[in-house]
Design a protein around this motif. Structure first.
Motif, PDB file in Angstrom:
ATOM      1  N   GLU A  90      11.466  28.830   1.682  1.00 11.86           N
ATOM      2  CA  GLU A  90      11.729  30.200   2.118  1.00 11.86           C
ATOM      3  C   GLU A  90      11.237  31.147   1.022  1.00 11.86           C
ATOM      4  OE1 GLU A  90      16.022  28.726   3.973  1.00 11.86           O
ATOM      5  OE2 GLU A  90      15.927  29.972   2.175  1.00 11.86           O
ATOM      6  N   HIS A 106      12.756  34.357  -1.186  1.00 11.07           N
ATOM      7  CA  HIS A 106      13.962  35.110  -1.517  1.00 11.07           C
ATOM      8  C   HIS A 106      13.613  36.273  -2.443  1.00 11.07           C
ATOM      9  CE1 HIS A 106      17.295  32.031  -0.474  1.00 11.07           C
ATOM     10  NE2 HIS A 106      16.206  31.756   0.224  1.00 11.07           N
ATOM     11  N   ARG A 120      17.450  36.120   1.307  1.00  8.22           N
ATOM     12  CA  ARG A 120      16.293  35.544   1.984  1.00  8.22           C
ATOM     13  C   ARG A 120      15.575  36.629   2.765  1.00  8.22           C
ATOM     14  NH1 ARG A 120      17.960  31.011   5.850  1.00  8.22           N
ATOM     15  NH2 ARG A 120      18.609  32.808   7.095  1.00  8.22           N
ATOM     16  N   GLU A 134      12.222  35.772   3.997  1.00 10.58           N
ATOM     17  CA  GLU A 134      11.249  35.084   4.839  1.00 10.58           C
ATOM     18  C   GLU A 134      11.736  33.664   5.093  1.00 10.58           C
ATOM     19  OE1 GLU A 134       8.394  35.306   7.315  1.00 10.58           O
ATOM     20  OE2 GLU A 134       8.409  36.903   5.799  1.00 10.58           O
ATOM     21  N   ASN A 135      11.851  33.308   6.370  1.00 10.87           N
ATOM     22  CA  ASN A 135      12.283  31.967   6.732  1.00 10.87           C
ATOM     23  C   ASN A 135      11.175  30.950   6.462  1.00 10.87           C
ATOM     24  OD1 ASN A 135      14.850  32.732   7.695  1.00 10.87           O
ATOM     25  ND2 ASN A 135      13.955  33.352   9.663  1.00 10.87           N
ATOM     26  N   SER A 136      11.569  29.707   6.325  1.00 10.25           N
ATOM     27  CA  SER A 136      10.588  28.640   6.162  1.00 10.25           C
ATOM     28  C   SER A 136       9.841  28.423   7.468  1.00 10.25           C
ATOM     29  CB  SER A 136      11.275  27.345   5.733  1.00 10.25           C
ATOM     30  OG  SER A 136      12.174  26.909   6.733  1.00 10.25           O
TER      31      SER A 136
END
Length: 644
Positions: free
Chosen positions: A171, A173, A184, A186-188
């Motif tokens: 991700e 952060h 967070r 941006e998500n993975s």
């Protein structure tokens, strides 16, 4: 994490190192001199150029030294050491008031053994120490020091790549460098292992591998949707490597070989997916890396390797500094490590095949150069052996770049036909070059000529040369090595009755395969963490690293018969010479079983061999203890087998 403050004078510490070793004749150099850990690992200037942060080793302790360069020379530096058995790995200034330090850790639980990292932040005076990403209890939570953006317009935050469950799916952060708190942003994504932000600090590019493809994703400014910018089969050698965004958010710099020759640096237009401008490329070799200012994100220069590393500078100011340094430090490989924002002060590394390297502070306005640390103070140029670039032609006319190191003081007119160690590199998608190598210099100090070559399949010479080695393990790649040995003998350099082949990783495979394929050419073979069973290696690497990792070997479905045929394990009975096998039990690149099984096969075939088990060490022999033990056994083995 506890950090203890110590007060010592950095310059005095360095001076003790500089004068602590008595020059020795080559044959008397102790093994310890070659395996000493680098005494300086990294160095960086604060943006304003006032503070120098350097990682140094003193009495086997890893220390962080912070020096106020505006203070008088007699002013003590601040030295810090981490708590427990940890060390320091890398330093980065987030601002004039905040330093980021990468800390290595050892992971040894629940079946996972290896090395990981954490990132801590502190002030230049060692105050307000904070761990930025705390462990979450996951056994795979390993690499946690990857900085995506220093956010120069935000004095309190940085962007970090954070892997919470899968190290290949991080991700992003936003992390407060004073408190450690993170959010967070941006998500993975399943096919993104690396993230990149533009000049505004917005994450807009991601790259990584699926099971079949290499993928680069992009999103437009102000939008949330991701689109595919580039896609290639994961086994392709077509290169599209994003380096950074330009001020125009719709343009990026990429390294690419789309024109068919060696890779070069290009400006790429995102909306049209078009290469616009070729900024720099060398006609014979690939570009290796880019020198980038982490704060401004400007690409300052591009590195390439002919025989030694060279830089092409894109920034006129940096180019002028480099020209001045070349005049002061001729015949050295120079690498600019850090530049103050005003360009006044620069940290430069200088080294050569006979110099492990030194760090200097350069003052542009004063045209003054001051040494502040050596990588290996136990060795000097009077003790080490010269290295020379050569070329030879293979049986089918391919030009091979090679490097010959002769024992210091040897006159070939009075000492022709030397005992020789052939040293093919690992990878095999790697290359040798003119630079200091502790194994090469150790062997030369023991009286051996050392010969290295960039056989077909090596990287650095364009995709066509690299691809020419695909599927050629034990075949054309091995023949290139053999042809180099024949050339050495014909030149009167090597004694045909005193040649040993030694290598690590792929080089270890080549050593074993040389003993199989040309059993009368060598008097012994040494494999360090070498591959012996190609089908098993393909299966392991595919599961651990993906299909792209075995493209140069072959695949079991189509090539099983060939893989078996060119596996030393299956042909142990053809080996005629003594073999030394050495392997680290913690090797995660080439499994320990590859060497263990080869030892069993040699024993079953009643062949002379020795098996050196290196406990608790990895692929690169990451402990001094392991390196000392290996070199000690290697010295004895070579002396026994290459003595007239």
């Amino acid at each position: 994490m506890r950090i203890t403050r110590l007060a010592l004078i950095l310059l005095c510490l360095c001076t003790a190192y500089l004068h602590g070793a008595t020059p020795l004749r080559a044959q008397n150099i102790p093994i310890d001199y070659f395996t000493v850990p680098p005494q300086f690992l990294d160095a960086a200037l604060s943006p304003n150029g006032r503070f120098l942060a350097a990682i140094t080793i003193h009495q086997d302790r890893s220390l962080l030294a912070i020096t106020d360069l505006d203070a008088p020379l007699s002013t003590p530096s601040e030295l810090f050491e981490p708590g427990g058995n940890l060390g320091f790995r890398q330093v980065t200034w987030a601002s004039d008031n905040r330093l980021l330090i990468s800390v290595p850790i050892i992971m040894d639980k629940s079946g996972y053994r290896g090395f990981g990292t954490r990132l801590i932040a502190m002030s230049p005076r060692g105050e307000n120490v904070v761990e930025l990403v705390s462990p979450d209890g996951s056994d795979r939570n390993v690499v946690q020091d990857q900085i995506v953006d220093l956010l120069p317009h935000d004095s309190e935050h940085i962007l970090m790549s954070v892997a919470r469950s899968d190290p290949q799916k991080p991700e992003v952060h936003k992390v407060n460098i004073y408190t450690g708190k993170s959010k967070r942003i941006e998500n993975s994504q399943r096919d993104v292992s690396q993230w990149m932000s533009d000049h505004s600090g917005t994450v807009r590019l991601g790259s990584g591998f699926t099971k079949k493809d290499y993928v680069v994703k992009i999103r437009n400014p102000g939008q949330s949707a991701w689109k595919t910018l580039w896609r290639e089969p994961s086994t392709s050698t077509n290169l599209f490597a994003p380096i950074g965004f330009l001020n125009n958010p719709q343009k990026i710099l990429v390294a690419s070989n789309h024109e068919g020759g060696p890779s070069a640096l290009y400006q790429f237009d995102i909306p049209s997916k078009r290469f616009e401008t070729r900024i720099f490329g060398h006609p014979r070799v690939d570009i290796e890396s880019a020198l980038t200012d982490p704060i401004s994100k400007r690409v300052l220069g591009v590195e390439y390797v002919l025989d030694g590393s060279e830089m092409h500078y894109l920034d006129a100011t940096v180019a002028a500094i480099a020209d001045d340094l070349k005049k002061t430090l001729p015949d050295k490989h120079l690498r600019i490590e850090s530049i103050a924002a005003n360009g006044n002060r620069v940290i430069v590394y200088a080294g050569s095949p006979t110099d492990p390297g030194r760090y200097y502070i350069y003052d542009k306005y004063k045209h003054a150069l001051r040494e502040f640390g050596e990588v290996n103070p136990l060795l000097n140029e009077e003790m080490l052996s010269p290295m020379k670039a050569l070329t030879y032609r293979t049986r089918d006319g391919v030009r091979i770049a090679s490097y010959l190191t002769l024992p210091r003081g040897i006159d070939r007119t009075t000492h022709p036909f030397l005992p020789t160690v052939i040293l093919p590199h690992g990878g095999p998608t790697a290359r040798d070059q003119l630079r200091y190598d502790y194994q090469v210099q150790f062997l030369a100090s023991r009286g051996y000529a050392v010969f290295q070559m960039n056989f077909r399949g090596s990287s650095g010479y364009g995709s066509a040369f690299q691809e020419s080695g695909y599927g050629e393990w034990g075949q054309a790649m091995q023949d290139d090595i053999t042809d180099g040995v024949t050339w050495l003998v014909n030149q009167g350099i090597s004694d045909p009755n005193r040649i040993c082949i030694f290598g690590g990783s792929y080089g270890g495979y080549a050593a074993l395969m040389g003993a199989v394929k040309t059993p009368d050419l060598y008097r012994c073979a040494v494999s360090l963490n070498g591959v012996s069973d190609l089908p098993n290696m393909v299966s392991y690497a595919t599961k651990a690293l993906g299909a792209q990792s075995i493209a140069h070997i072959g695949n079991i479905r189509d090539d099983k018969k060939t893989l078996d045929e060119y596996s030393p394990l299956k042909r142990a009975d053809e080996i005629k010479v003594p073999v030394l096998l050495a392997a680290g039990t913690w090797d995660s690149v080439v499994p320990f079983e590859q060497s263990e099984d080869m030892a069993v096969a040699l024993k079953k075939a009643s062949k002379p061999y020795e098996f050196l088990v290196l406990e608790r060490t990895g692929h690169s022999l990451n402990s001094r203890r392991a390196r000392n033990r290996f070199l000690s056994e290697l010295e004895l083995f070579l002396a026994k087998n290459l003595t007239r």
